[in-house]
Design a protein around this motif. Structure first.
Motif, PDB file in Angstrom:
ATOM      1  N   LYS A   1     -61.288  28.578  31.266  1.00 43.37           N
ATOM      2  CA  LYS A   1     -61.289  28.491  32.876  1.00 43.37           C
ATOM      3  C   LYS A   1     -61.239  26.672  33.669  1.00 43.37           C
ATOM      4  O   LYS A   1     -61.481  25.993  33.028  1.00 43.37           O
TER       5      LYS A   1
ATOM      6  N   ARG B   1     -55.931  24.483  45.816  1.00 50.49           N
ATOM      7  CA  ARG B   1     -57.271  24.484  44.827  1.00 50.49           C
ATOM      8  C   ARG B   1     -56.335  26.214  44.209  1.00 50.49           C
ATOM      9  O   ARG B   1     -55.962  26.608  45.022  1.00 50.49           O
ATOM     10  N   THR B   2     -56.420  25.558  42.775  1.00 54.76           N
ATOM     11  CA  THR B   2     -56.019  26.998  41.938  1.00 54.76           C
ATOM     12  C   THR B   2     -57.244  27.420  40.688  1.00 54.76           C
ATOM     13  O   THR B   2     -57.802  26.010  40.570  1.00 54.76           O
ATOM     14  N   THR B   3     -57.371  28.242  40.349  1.00 57.86           N
ATOM     15  CA  THR B   3     -58.729  28.169  38.943  1.00 57.86           C
ATOM     16  C   THR B   3     -57.704  29.192  38.566  1.00 57.86           C
ATOM     17  O   THR B   3     -57.263  29.966  38.405  1.00 57.86           O
ATOM     18  N   ASP B   4     -57.374  28.356  36.994  1.00 58.70           N
ATOM     19  CA  ASP B   4     -56.842  29.039  35.475  1.00 58.70           C
ATOM     20  C   ASP B   4     -58.199  30.186  35.028  1.00 58.70           C
ATOM     21  O   ASP B   4     -58.780  29.428  33.960  1.00 58.70           O
ATOM     22  N   VAL B   5     -57.579  31.581  34.345  1.00 56.08           N
ATOM     23  CA  VAL B   5     -59.068  32.240  33.589  1.00 56.08           C
ATOM     24  C   VAL B   5     -58.473  32.700  32.269  1.00 56.08           C
ATOM     25  O   VAL B   5     -57.581  33.575  32.889  1.00 56.08           O
TER      26      VAL B   5
ATOM     27  N   ARG C   1     -57.039  21.107  42.151  1.00 52.12           N
ATOM     28  CA  ARG C   1     -57.736  21.294  43.481  1.00 52.12           C
ATOM     29  C   ARG C   1     -55.948  19.650  43.579  1.00 52.12           C
ATOM     30  O   ARG C   1     -55.487  18.207  43.311  1.00 52.12           O
TER      31      ARG C   1
ATOM     32  N   ASP D   1     -59.569  24.506  36.586  1.00 49.74           N
ATOM     33  CA  ASP D   1     -60.014  24.529  38.156  1.00 49.74           C
ATOM     34  C   ASP D   1     -59.084  23.687  38.446  1.00 49.74           C
ATOM     35  O   ASP D   1     -59.426  21.579  38.353  1.00 49.74           O
TER      36      ASP D   1
ATOM     37  N   THR E   1     -59.171  18.316  38.810  1.00 51.18           N
ATOM     38  CA  THR E   1     -59.446  18.749  37.803  1.00 51.18           C
ATOM     39  C   THR E   1     -61.025  19.337  36.748  1.00 51.18           C
ATOM     40  O   THR E   1     -62.087  18.282  36.461  1.00 51.18           O
TER      41      THR E   1
END
Length: 214
Positions: A105, A150-154, A109, A107, A204
């Protein structure tokens, strides 16, 4: 509290605890010993020398990357090449014997100011040196927009790419920002996306998934 360490051309050694979060270990418990991270390279138009920093938590539970000059823009005041900015980090992550890891994961922004008709893009990819498997995630934004983003890569458990057991491989983390004028007027307006935030919070944050080697 975080201790900032500026990163330019020289390698920087960071010590990070293995347990980044209670849910960090998807396939098993994290190793009991600390993990050493060497930042061996920082390259790209989005992170000129002296404009990126690594901050290590005082209790060694996480590491973050912040930027002070990571901005893509189009329109008034911009140069033709400013529509795209990128930054590639090369990380040499030393893990205790018998363990391996993957990026589970991340994060991100920043702040975006996009005119009506303009678009923005944030993209990140992760891959190990000498391996063809690459995880890439793209997030798109549409104007009008003038706010923090804001983005989150999972990564799904069955898609995690782990470092080879018993081998030391550089983990490459490549991020990118793009802005397109679209139907907005670049002669009279400006649109931009930045990998930072107005309140100075973390840009990040990277989370690990651990498993034991056979």
């Amino acid at each position: 509290m975080f201790r900032p360490v500026m990163i330019g051309g020289a390698a920087v050694a960071l010590v990070v605890a293995a347990s980044f979060s209670p849910s960090a270990a998807a396939d098993g418990a994290p190793p009991p010993d600390k993990v050493v991270i060497d930042v061996v390279s920082v390259n790209g138009s989005g992170c000129p020398a002296g404009t990126a920093a690594v901050a290590v938590a005082g209790d060694n539970t996480a590491f973050t990357v912040t930027y002070s000059d990571y901005l893509a823009q189009v329109g008034l005041g911009s140069r033709p090449t400013d529509f795209r900015k990128n930054c590639q980090l090369g990380l040499n992550i030393h893990v205790p014997q018998g363990y391996t890891y993957a990026i589970a994961k991340a994060d991100y922004r920043g702040f975006a100011h996009l005119q009506r008709g303009a678009t923005g893009l944030e993209k990140a990819s992760y891959y190990f040196q000498g391996m063809s498997q690459t995880t890439s995630v793209t997030h798109r934004f549409t104007g009008p927009l003038s706010d923090n983003w804001r983005t989150t890569d999972v990564t799904a458990a069955d898609a995690l790419v782990y470092a080879p057991c018993g081998a030391q491989r550089i983990l490459n983390v490549n991020t990118e920002l793009r802005v397109a004028a679209g139907t907005s007027d670049p002669d009279t307006t400006n649109s931009f996306m930045a990998m930072d935030s107005t309140d100075g919070s973390v840009n990040t944050l990277y989370h690990f998934s651990w498993k034991e080697c056979p």
